[in-house]
Design an enzyme around this catalytic site. Structure first.
Site, PDB file in Angstrom:
ATOM      1  N   ASP A 200      -6.182  60.832  74.605  1.00 11.23           N
ATOM      2  CA  ASP A 200      -6.486  59.544  73.992  1.00 11.23           C
ATOM      3  C   ASP A 200      -7.732  58.947  74.656  1.00 11.23           C
ATOM      4  O   ASP A 200      -7.784  58.840  75.887  1.00 11.23           O
ATOM      5  CB  ASP A 200      -5.265  58.632  74.198  1.00 11.23           C
ATOM      6  CG  ASP A 200      -5.295  57.442  73.271  1.00 11.23           C
ATOM      7  OD1 ASP A 200      -4.293  57.225  72.584  1.00 11.23           O
ATOM      8  OD2 ASP A 200      -6.309  56.721  73.253  1.00 11.23           O
ATOM      9  N   GLU A 243      -8.173  57.551  67.743  1.00 14.03           N
ATOM     10  CA  GLU A 243      -8.917  58.158  68.844  1.00 14.03           C
ATOM     11  C   GLU A 243      -8.040  59.154  69.618  1.00 14.03           C
ATOM     12  O   GLU A 243      -8.283  59.435  70.768  1.00 14.03           O
ATOM     13  CB  GLU A 243      -9.479  57.079  69.769  1.00 14.03           C
ATOM     14  CG  GLU A 243      -8.448  56.259  70.557  1.00 14.03           C
ATOM     15  CD  GLU A 243      -7.889  55.092  69.786  1.00 14.03           C
ATOM     16  OE1 GLU A 243      -7.887  55.130  68.541  1.00 14.03           O
ATOM     17  OE2 GLU A 243      -7.424  54.128  70.416  1.00 14.03           O
TER      18      GLU A 243
END
Ligand SMILES: [Fe+2]
Ligand SMILES: [Fe+2]
Length: 569
Positions: A200, A243
Site C-alpha cells: 500500500d 493505491e
C-alpha cells in the site's frame, strides 16, 4: 507464394536501424513472400507515410520521441480509421507500457530482444495470411475464415484487456481472484509454499490532494513498474484497488516473501518518482502472509491475512513490512468467531462500486438501502444510522466545518456500522450478553466497514472516519490507539453522536433508554477519556439550539473543568 506477387509493405518507425536489420534477417530466412521495408526515424516523418495508407503492417518503437511518438501514430491511425495492424516494439519488462499501447489502439506488441524477434516470422505469417485473405478472397469460405480470425484476434485482445488494470497495465482484481483459486489449489495439492504481499502506497491521498490526480496516476504507473522490475516472471502482480497492489508468490516461503517485501520497501524508500512534472517520494507499507506457515484454510485467507498485516504496518507508523504471523493472539483468536467469508466483503465492495459508477447523487439513496438491510436484520438498532448521520452533520457544521466536510461526516455517520452486515447473525442478534470472544468479533465491524467503503473513490474520507470511530480521546480506543487531535475530527464527532444515539435508542439491547439529560451527563462523565470534551461541548450546543436539552440540566461545571485540564496538557 511466388516473388512475382506485389510485396507486403512494412513500415518500421524507429530512430535506430538495428531492429529493421534484425527483422529483415529473420524474415529472409523464414519467409518466401516478397517483403518491402521502409524506415521512418521520427513519428513526424511517419505520419505523412501512414496517411497514404499503403502499408500492410506498421512496427513502431514505443519510446519514439520520448514516448510521444507512439501515441501520435496510434492517434493518427485511429483518426483515419486505418485498419493496418500496428505492432509496438517494447524493451524487456515493459509489459505495462505495451498493454497501455494496446488499450489505446495498437494490435499487438513485440519485445525487442533477439529471441523474440526470431519468433517474428510466425507472427508475420498470420499477418500475411490475413492480408491475403482480405485482398484476394479465393471464395466465400476464405472470407469467412478471415473474418473469424479477425474476430478471434479481437476476442483475444478484449479478453486480455478484461484481465488488466487500465491505468497500470497490471492484472486486475478479478483476474487475481481467478488465479488465486488455481495457485492455492496447486499449492495444497502438491504441498508447496505460496505467499502473498499486499503493498500500500503511504499517504497517497495527500499526494493526490496536493499534486493532483494526474501526478497520482503517474506515480501509480511508476510504482507498478518498480514491482514488475523486482519480481519473477512466475509472480502474479495485480492492482488490488486504489493505491494497493498484491503480489502472489507461488513456491515462495515466508522467509523469501519477507525478504522480497523488505527489498521493495527499501526500493520505494530510496526511489524518487518523477510524477508529471515534479519529483515526489512515497514509501510503502507491506503486509505478508504465507501458506502453509499461516493457518490459511482457503485461498481467501491468504489475501485476508496479508490485508490484516498491511493494516498493522500502517497503524505501526508506515514504511514498514509486517508479517501476519507477528499479529498478537487477541485479534487472531477473534477471527474464527467472525464467520465471515472474503466473498461477502467482495460482494459488498462490488455492489457499492456499482453504485459509485452510477454517480454520487444516487449513492446516498442507494447506501440507505444497505443501512435498511442492516436495520431489518438488527431490530435493536433500527434507525440508528440515520439518526447518527443527521446529528453528526449538524455537529460538524456547528464545529465550523465547511458544508462539504460536514456532509462527509454525515455520510460517515450513516455508514459507520455498515461493517456489521458482515458479522454473523448469531453474534449480531444474540439476545443475551456477548462472550468476550464474541465481543472481540463484534469489535471488528469498523474494519469491515472500512474495507467495504474504501474502494469507492469518492468515499475515501468517509472510510477513514469509519475506521477510527472507536478511537478514544485518551488513546485507549481501537484500532490504532490514536489520541487527541490524531483522531480525525469527523471520527471524534461520530464517536460522540454514536454513543449518544445508542444510549437514547428505544428498546436498546441491554440497557434502559436514557433520557436526554442522563445521556448528555454520561457523555460529560466520559469527556477527556473516551470523548473529545470540545466535541461534547459543541454537541450540547446543538441540542440546546434544537431545544432538545434544557440549559441548566447538565453538568456544565465538570465539562468546563475537563476542557480546561485537557487544553493545558
Ligand atoms: Fe461502531
Ligand atoms: Fe453505532
Amino acid at each position: 507464394m511466388a516473388n512475382t506477387e506485389s510485396p507486403f509493405n512494412i513500415l518500421v518507425i524507429d530512430s535506430e536501424e538495428s531492429s529493421i536489420h534484425l527483422i529483415k534477417e529473420h524474415l529472409s530466412q523464414h519467409s518466401d513472400h516478397p517483403v518491402h521495408f521502409e524506415l521512418s526515424r521520427t513519428s513526424h516523418e511517419a505520419l505523412d507515410k501512414i496517411a497514404e495508407n499503403r502499408y500492410h503492417a506498421i512496427l513502431v518503437n514505443h519510446s519514439l520521441d520520448g514516448g510521444k511518438g507512439v501515441r501520435e501514430v496510434i492517434r493518427e491511425i485511429n483518426r483515419r480509421k486505418i485498419s493496418t495492424p500496428l505492432i509496438v516494439m517494447v524493451p524487456p519488462n515493459s509489459e505495462a507500457e505495451a498493454h497501455r499501447a494496446i488499450k489505446a489502439g495498437a494490435t499487438d506488441y513485440l519485445v525487442k530482444t533477439e529471441n523474440e524477434i526470431q519468433k517474428f516470422p510466425d507472427r508475420f505469417r498470420t499477418l500475411y495470411r490475413n492480408y491475403e485473405l482480405k485482398t484476394h478472397p479465393k471464395n466465400l469460405e476464405d472470407e469467412i475464415t478471415a473474418q473469424n480470425m479477425e474476430f478471434l484476434q479481437m476476442h483475444t485482445k478484449l479478453r486480455d484487456l478484461a484481465t488488466r488494470d487500465e491505468l497500470t497495465g497490471l492484472y486486475n482484481h478479478r483476474y487475481l481472484q481467478e488465479k488465486l483459486i488455481e495457485e492455492f489449489a496447486r499449492a495444497v495439492r502438491y504441498g508447496h509454499s505460496i505467499s502473498c504481499l499486499m503493498i500500500d502506497l503511504d499517504f497517497f491521498r495527500s499526494i493526490n490532494d496536493q499534486l493532483g490526480h494526474a501526478t497520482g496516476d503517474e506515480i501509480l504507473k511508476e510504482a507498478a513498474e518498480i514491482l514488475l522490475m523486482g519480481s519473477r516472471l512466475s509472480d502474479l502482480i495485480a492492482r488490488f484497488g486504489g493505491e494497493e497492489f498484491v503480489i502472489l508468490l507461488p513456491h515462495v516461503d515466508y522467509q523469501g516473501a519477507a525478504e522480497l517485501a523488505e527489498r521493495f520497501r527499501e526500493t520505494f524508500a530510496r526511489h524518487t518518482f518523477l510524477g508529471n512534472s515534479q519529483a515526489v517520494t512515497a514509501t510503502v507499507s507491506i503486509g505478508v502472509s504465507s501458506f502453509p506457515e499461516d493457518a490459511v484454510k482457503d485461498r481467501s485467507d491468504l489475501l485476508h491475512f496479508a490485508d490484516q498485516a498491511v493494516f498493522r504496518a500502517k497503524a505501526g507508523g508506515r514504511n514498514q513490512v509486517y508479517l501476519y504471523r507477528n499479529i498478537g493472539p487477541t485479534l487472531k483468536d477473534a477471527l474464527p468467531h467472525l464467520k465471515i467469508s472474503e466473498e461477502k466483503i467482495f460482494e459488498f465492495q462490488r455492489k457499492l462500486s456499482e453504485i459509485a459508477d452510477k454517480a454520487r447523487r444516487g449513492y446516498v439513496e442507494s447506501s440507505k438501502m444497505f443501512i435498511q438491510a442492516l436495520d431489518s436484520k438488527d431490530h435493536f438498532t433500527a434507525g440508528h444510522a440515520g439518526g447518527v448521520a443527521k446529528l453528526a452533520m449538524q455537529v460538524a457544521e456547528a464545529s465550523g466545518l465547511s458544508l462539504d466536510d460536514s456532509e462527509i461526516v454525515g455520510h460517515a455517520g450513516l455508514l459507520h456500522d455498515i461493517g456489521k452486515i458482515c458479522i454473523s447473525d448469531e453474534i449480531l442478534l444474540k439476545p443475551s450478553r456477548l462472550t468476550l470472544a464474541e465481543y472481540e468479533a463484534m469489535k471488528q465491524h469498523h474494519y469491515f466497514g472500512y474495507r467495504i467503503v474504501k474502494p469507492i473513490k469518492f468515499l475515501r474520507e468517509e472510510a477513514t472516519l469509519i475506521l477510527h470511530h472507536h478511537e478514544w480521546f485518551n488513546g485507549e480506543g481501537y484500532p490504532c490507539c490514536l489520541a487527541g487531535n490524531e483522531i480525525p475530527l469527523g471520527a471524534r464527532i461520530v464517536s460522540v453522536v454514536d454513543s449518544y444515539d445508542t444510549m437514547r435508542l428505544a428498546g436498546g439491547r441491554y440497557k434502559q433508554t436514557l433520557s436526554v439529560e442522563a445521556a448528555v451527563n454520561e457523555l460529560i462523565a466520559c469527556a477527556g477519556t473516551q470523548f473529545d470534551p470540545e466535541v461534547v461541548q459543541t454537541f450540547i450546543q446543538v441540542l440546546l439550539m434544537k431545544k432538545e436539552l434544557a440549559p441548566e440540566s447538565y453538568n456544565r461545571k465538570r465539562l468546563r473543568e475537563v476542557i480546561r485540564s485537557t487544553s493545558q496538557k
